[in-house]
Scaffold this motif. Structure first.
Motif, PDB file in Angstrom:
ATOM      1  N   ILE B 320     -16.727  42.422  22.451  1.00 44.33           N
ATOM      2  CA  ILE B 320     -15.724  42.371  23.516  1.00 44.33           C
ATOM      3  C   ILE B 320     -16.395  42.115  24.870  1.00 44.33           C
ATOM      4  O   ILE B 320     -15.953  41.277  25.663  1.00 44.33           O
ATOM      5  CB  ILE B 320     -14.913  43.688  23.580  1.00 44.33           C
ATOM      6  CG1 ILE B 320     -14.128  43.865  22.279  1.00 44.33           C
ATOM      7  CG2 ILE B 320     -13.973  43.695  24.778  1.00 44.33           C
ATOM      8  CD1 ILE B 320     -13.355  45.154  22.197  1.00 44.33           C
ATOM      9  N   LEU B 321     -17.512  42.812  25.090  1.00 47.30           N
ATOM     10  CA  LEU B 321     -18.185  42.651  26.384  1.00 47.30           C
ATOM     11  C   LEU B 321     -18.750  41.235  26.544  1.00 47.30           C
ATOM     12  O   LEU B 321     -18.648  40.639  27.625  1.00 47.30           O
ATOM     13  CB  LEU B 321     -19.292  43.693  26.556  1.00 47.30           C
ATOM     14  CG  LEU B 321     -18.774  45.120  26.702  1.00 47.30           C
ATOM     15  CD1 LEU B 321     -19.905  46.085  26.993  1.00 47.30           C
ATOM     16  CD2 LEU B 321     -17.721  45.213  27.810  1.00 47.30           C
ATOM     17  N   VAL B 322     -19.354  40.722  25.462  1.00 47.50           N
ATOM     18  CA  VAL B 322     -19.894  39.359  25.569  1.00 47.50           C
ATOM     19  C   VAL B 322     -18.758  38.368  25.831  1.00 47.50           C
ATOM     20  O   VAL B 322     -18.879  37.457  26.650  1.00 47.50           O
ATOM     21  CB  VAL B 322     -20.690  38.982  24.300  1.00 47.50           C
ATOM     22  CG1 VAL B 322     -21.076  37.512  24.336  1.00 47.50           C
ATOM     23  CG2 VAL B 322     -21.935  39.834  24.196  1.00 47.50           C
ATOM     24  N   GLU B 323     -17.638  38.591  25.135  1.00 49.90           N
ATOM     25  CA  GLU B 323     -16.471  37.730  25.401  1.00 49.90           C
ATOM     26  C   GLU B 323     -16.095  37.768  26.880  1.00 49.90           C
ATOM     27  O   GLU B 323     -15.840  36.729  27.493  1.00 49.90           O
ATOM     28  CB  GLU B 323     -15.267  38.215  24.592  1.00 49.90           C
ATOM     29  CG  GLU B 323     -15.176  37.618  23.213  1.00 49.90           C
ATOM     30  CD  GLU B 323     -13.852  37.979  22.571  1.00 49.90           C
ATOM     31  OE1 GLU B 323     -13.882  38.588  21.502  1.00 49.90           O
ATOM     32  OE2 GLU B 323     -12.793  37.661  23.165  1.00 49.90           O
ATOM     33  N   SER B 324     -16.090  38.990  27.427  1.00 47.29           N
ATOM     34  CA  SER B 324     -15.647  39.109  28.822  1.00 47.29           C
ATOM     35  C   SER B 324     -16.648  38.447  29.765  1.00 47.29           C
ATOM     36  O   SER B 324     -16.266  37.872  30.778  1.00 47.29           O
ATOM     37  CB  SER B 324     -15.447  40.573  29.196  1.00 47.29           C
ATOM     38  OG  SER B 324     -16.682  41.241  29.161  1.00 47.29           O
ATOM     39  N   VAL B 325     -17.946  38.525  29.400  1.00 53.69           N
ATOM     40  CA  VAL B 325     -18.940  37.858  30.244  1.00 53.69           C
ATOM     41  C   VAL B 325     -18.734  36.339  30.189  1.00 53.69           C
ATOM     42  O   VAL B 325     -18.784  35.651  31.215  1.00 53.69           O
ATOM     43  CB  VAL B 325     -20.378  38.231  29.807  1.00 53.69           C
ATOM     44  CG1 VAL B 325     -21.386  37.347  30.507  1.00 53.69           C
ATOM     45  CG2 VAL B 325     -20.647  39.688  30.106  1.00 53.69           C
ATOM     46  N   VAL B 326     -18.478  35.820  28.966  1.00 53.77           N
ATOM     47  CA  VAL B 326     -18.225  34.383  28.829  1.00 53.77           C
ATOM     48  C   VAL B 326     -17.024  33.984  29.693  1.00 53.77           C
ATOM     49  O   VAL B 326     -17.077  33.012  30.454  1.00 53.77           O
ATOM     50  CB  VAL B 326     -17.966  34.024  27.348  1.00 53.77           C
ATOM     51  CG1 VAL B 326     -17.466  32.591  27.243  1.00 53.77           C
ATOM     52  CG2 VAL B 326     -19.230  34.214  26.540  1.00 53.77           C
ATOM     53  N   LEU B 327     -15.963  34.787  29.604  1.00 55.42           N
ATOM     54  CA  LEU B 327     -14.767  34.494  30.410  1.00 55.42           C
ATOM     55  C   LEU B 327     -15.104  34.556  31.895  1.00 55.42           C
ATOM     56  O   LEU B 327     -14.690  33.696  32.672  1.00 55.42           O
ATOM     57  CB  LEU B 327     -13.656  35.491  30.084  1.00 55.42           C
ATOM     58  CG  LEU B 327     -13.046  35.368  28.687  1.00 55.42           C
ATOM     59  CD1 LEU B 327     -12.061  36.492  28.457  1.00 55.42           C
ATOM     60  CD2 LEU B 327     -12.355  34.021  28.543  1.00 55.42           C
ATOM     61  N   GLY B 328     -15.858  35.601  32.281  1.00 53.78           N
ATOM     62  CA  GLY B 328     -16.198  35.786  33.686  1.00 53.78           C
ATOM     63  C   GLY B 328     -17.001  34.612  34.225  1.00 53.78           C
ATOM     64  O   GLY B 328     -16.695  34.063  35.289  1.00 53.78           O
ATOM     65  N   LEU B 329     -18.023  34.207  33.437  1.00 53.29           N
ATOM     66  CA  LEU B 329     -18.863  33.099  33.893  1.00 53.29           C
ATOM     67  C   LEU B 329     -18.051  31.815  34.025  1.00 53.29           C
ATOM     68  O   LEU B 329     -18.139  31.103  35.028  1.00 53.29           O
ATOM     69  CB  LEU B 329     -20.027  32.893  32.926  1.00 53.29           C
ATOM     70  CG  LEU B 329     -21.139  33.956  33.015  1.00 53.29           C
ATOM     71  CD1 LEU B 329     -22.181  33.726  31.937  1.00 53.29           C
ATOM     72  CD2 LEU B 329     -21.781  33.927  34.392  1.00 53.29           C
ATOM     73  N   THR B 330     -17.232  31.548  32.990  1.00 49.53           N
ATOM     74  CA  THR B 330     -16.403  30.348  33.033  1.00 49.53           C
ATOM     75  C   THR B 330     -15.504  30.362  34.270  1.00 49.53           C
ATOM     76  O   THR B 330     -15.425  29.379  35.019  1.00 49.53           O
ATOM     77  CB  THR B 330     -15.510  30.253  31.781  1.00 49.53           C
ATOM     78  OG1 THR B 330     -16.295  30.612  30.655  1.00 49.53           O
ATOM     79  CG2 THR B 330     -14.935  28.874  31.619  1.00 49.53           C
TER      80      THR B 330
END
Lengths: 405, 409
Positions: B320-330
């Motif tokens: 979940i956290l990695v997903e959120s980082v991917v979303l955040g970076l994008t």
């Protein structure tokens, strides 16, 4: 039928409690943020106005006609006797009339002689420059003082005088005679401007009149205890003032510089507030959009059971409208509580440019502001629902039923 | 494949699969980042504009004077006179990035129109050089001083009003000479000026340097004003000059220290704009938080399935956290691009502002691109979804698997 739709919309909101709550929270916090941002600016502008009025202009000024344009070049010709009792009777009971007598001349102490720009006032009623004038050493003029002088910091330094020292004032009187008198420096004061401090001198008006051998004053500043009364008082006063030969001006028309500075600052704030508003509206629509899109299957089911597209549309818009209303009310309450909290804190802000005394931060939530923010946010919520609701009502039922989540 | 790499791979697939939800989070982040960039860029422009109006109306970038001249607040010109002005000017103008050096001689005096007197501060200036510096001085009437105006005077608007003088009129200026006697000269008014400070305009009077030298019976000047090519190098130049000139009895002052209102005004702006930035920040965090929280909450069944298949809680949390980082970076990248594009577009059109208090002409405000602002906004955008995901992620792994599996979607 209508009642049923409203009823259903309410039930939907309750059923989708979590989604409703997060949308509600977004709207409420958005409304609060906007109210705080604008209310805080409004509070600051009120404080600035109040300082400007107290320190410089008074709410209203009575002068000889044309004094503000030409008076300083010929002070002798612009003296006016004190306003009559019948004029003062028009003022509210707690209004204060503060005479000001302007004079220029030379001040000397020891071997040094320097030009000054003097202000004679009634220490009992006048704020002596109030928050615009900071006392550096010594004391302000006492309320009943008949002697003494406050000297600007720069002038005092150059004359080499301190509180308690003697100083000689030399002037040319109305009848072109030289006149001089000695008085004592009671204190050293600083305004926000070194240019002013290099020539500033404040005395009781009596000292100035005696020195200049003339009576009356140049300006009569009227301080009102309630600034909101300004227009009413001005209207009542206008006719009486004219028959007594006075020119009546309100502070706003005199404070040209302040007015422009405020306008510029307001515009600068407006740009940033516009950005706040934009992001608020977008985040409300983002949330509403998400709320509707995630209920695609539910919409499919309702339509499969025979609900007309128009009814689906109406249902969603109604939900949005109610959500918006609740959010706005919640937001206003929140902002109100926060503004009370800030008042209780009595937070001291640093002095604005041009003043030496700070002000207390406050959040002003006037009805026009509340109404504007409420309508804007509510309208945005309803608008944000329209597009996804319209899309939902146009769905192919079979597709909607099959949407996997 | 190690576990981190596979988590990232899975996260990327999830982000792509949950297209709708991802779009909302990315959208919320991008909007927030863009808003921060726009607001930050506008505030920067406002403060730069304020600085320019001080530098190019009055102070120049740096001023050199004899040590003690300011503190003494003394207008005793003899004690703090710079005699070797031309040598000093040559030496200063020799440096890189120095556009020009202007000399000024100050004294106090009385201005008179024949009927009444008015205390003034007299500035002896070099007319053409002052014109080149003073692009922010507003000429209210008449024209600027020129080098051949031997006995011309430019009046502060307040002085002109007080003495009822207009261009073409003659006036007296009285000052005390070095030997203590009074000296008076007559000048022709060529124009009146306004600066940002009304108090200054009410007492200031500009005469040609030579005329003031004659009035006082001295040669030389009190202050050497340095104009730089680039305001950004003020600090570097100040330090350089301070080193080279301190032992020769000169004090160096920066424009920020010379204007009594600069720090107060900037403090006011920062306080007011800081509050608005805080509001924008909280809206960004809230918007992202809502989108993120909703998305995780609604995928309870999915995470339940993962755990039912034996995925450890930490792995789910990490996913979940990695997903959120991917979303955040994008979102942050999109936001930086969007914000900067909008800034360029808005600057091309310009934001009309009302006239500053000293002028009758409004100015056009821009949104300045700045790396620190973009980086800061990027960091906020990139981190916000992860912070927002922490709580919901923990809740979704705390939920009993059976309940999670039964969650209606």
């Amino acid at each position: 039928m209508r009642g049923l739709t409203v009823f259903l919309a309410l039930r939907n909101l309750r059923r989708q409690l979590r989604r409703s709550l997060s949308a509600l929270l977004t709207i409420a916090i958005g409304v609060t943020a906007l109210l705080l941002a604008e209310g805080y600016s409004a509070g600051m502008f009120s404080a600035f106005r109040e300082s400007t009025i107290r320190a410089q202009y008074g709410h209203l000024q009575l002068t000889a006609p044309g004094f503000h344009e030409r008076g300083r070049s010929n002070l002798h010709a612009h003296l006016m006797p004190a306003p009559s009792a019948s004029l003062q009777a028009v003022l509210p009971d707690d209004a204060v009339v503060a005479p000001r007598y302007l004079f220029v001349g030379l001040a000397s102490a020891g071997d040094t002689t320097l030009p000054f720009s003097g202000l004679g006032l009634d220490p009992a009623v006048d704020a002596q420059g109030g928050s615009a004038l900071r006392l550096v050493s010594g004391e302000r003029l006492a309320a009943n003082a008949a002697e003494g002088v406050l000297v600007g910091q720069g002038l005092a330094k150059r004359l080499g005088v301190q509180a308690g020292d003697a100083i000689v004032l030399l002037v040319t009187t109305a009848d072109e005679q030289l006149n001089a008198r000695e008085t004592t420096v009671t204190g050293i004061a600083a305004s926000s401007s070194a240019a002013i401090d290099d020539a500033l001198l404040v005395t009781p008006a009596g000292v100035a009149r005696e020195l200049m051998r003339s009576e009356g004053s140049h300006q009569y500043l009227i301080y009102l205890s309630d600034g909101d009364e300004l227009e009413a008082v001005q209207a009542r006063l206008a006719a009486v003032a004219q028959t007594e030969g006075f020119e009546l001006r309100d502070w706003w028309s005199l404070a040209d510089f302040y007015r422009r500075a405020e306008q510029l600052f307001r515009q600068q704030l407006t740009v940033v507030v516009a950005i706040v508003t934009a992001i608020l509206l977008l985040s409300i629509s983002n949330t509403m959009m998400m709320t509707v899109l995630e209920r695609t299957r539910e919409i499919g089911t309702v339509m499969a059971l025979g609900a007309r597209p128009s009814r689906v549309l109406r249902g969603f818009v109604l939900e949005g409208a109610m959500l918006g209303l609740l959010g706005v009310l919640l937001g206003i309450t929140l902002a109100w509580v926060l503004s009370l909290g800030l008042d209780a804190l009595a937070l001291q802000m640093p002095p604005p440019p041009g003043f030496s005394v700070g002000y207390t931060a406050s959040i002003e939530l006037g009805p026009p502001l509340l109404l504007r923010v409420a309508l804007l946010s509510w309208g945005a919520t309803v608008l944000a629902c329209l597009w996804p609701a319209w899309r939902a009502s146009r769905l192919e039922i079979v597709d909607a039923l099959r949407v996997v989540r | 494949m190690n576990s981190m790499a596979s988590t990232v791979d899975l996260a990327l697939r999830n982000v792509r699969r949950q297209r709708g939800r991802s779009a909302f989070v990315v959208g919320a982040v991008a909007l927030g980042v863009a808003a921060l960039i726009l607001a930050g860029g506008f505030i920067k422009d406002t403060i730069v504009e304020l600085g320019d109006s001080i530098i190019y109306a009055q102070t120049g970038h740096l001023q050199l004077s004899r040590s003690g001249y300011r503190e003494a607040a003394s207008f005793d010109p003899e004690a703090y006179l710079i005699e070797e002005t031309e040598a000093l000017r040559e030496e200063l103008e020799d440096g890189d990035g120095v556009r020009q050096v202007l000399l000024r001689l100050y004294t106090a005096g009385l201005a008179g129109n024949g009927d009444s007197d008015w205390p003034v501060i007299i500035e002896g200036v070099e007319p053409e050089r002052e014109s080149a510096l003073g692009s922010y001085i507003n000429i209210a009437a008449g024209r600027r001083l020129a080098d051949d105006d031997t006995f011309g005077v430019l009046l502060g608007a307040g002085v002109a009003q007080a003495l009822e003088l207009s261009p073409g009129d003659w006036m007296d200026v009285v000052a005390t000479t070095v030997d203590g006697s009074m000296n008076s000269l007559e000048f022709e008014v060529v124009g009146t000026f306004q600066t940002f400070s009304k108090d200054y305009d009410a007492v200031a009077l500009r005469l040609p340097l030579a005329a003031v030298q004659e009035l006082l019976g001295v040669s030389g000047a009190n202050v050497a004003v340095v104009e730089l090519d680039d305001t950004g190098t003020t600090e570097a130049h100040a330090e350089m000059f301070a080193q080279g000139f301190a032992e020769r009895g000169f004090a160096v002052e920066r424009w920020q220290e010379l204007d009594p209102f600069y720090y107060q005004t900037v403090a006011l702006y920062q306080q007011q704009f800081g509050f608005l930035i805080a509001v924008i920040l909280s809206l960004v965090v809230l918007g992202v938080g809502t989108a993120m929280g909703m998305s995780i909450h609604e995928r309870a069944a999915e995470f339940g399935t993962l755990r039912a298949l034996g995925t450890r809680d930490e792995s789910v949390t990490r996913l979940i956290l990695v997903e959120s980082v991917v979303l955040g970076l994008t979102g942050a990248v999109a936001g930086v691009v969007l914000g900067n594009l909008l800034a360029v577009a808005i600057s091309a059109v310009g934001i009309p502002m009302p006239p500053p208090p000293n002028s009758d002409l409004g100015y056009i405000s821009l949104i300045r691109l700045s790396l620190p602002v973009s980086l800061l906004a990027f960091a906020v955008g990139a981190l916000a979804p992860m912070l927002a995901a922490l709580g919901p992620a923990r809740r979704s792994v705390k939920m009993p698997i059976v309940d999670a599996l039964q969650r209606a979607v």
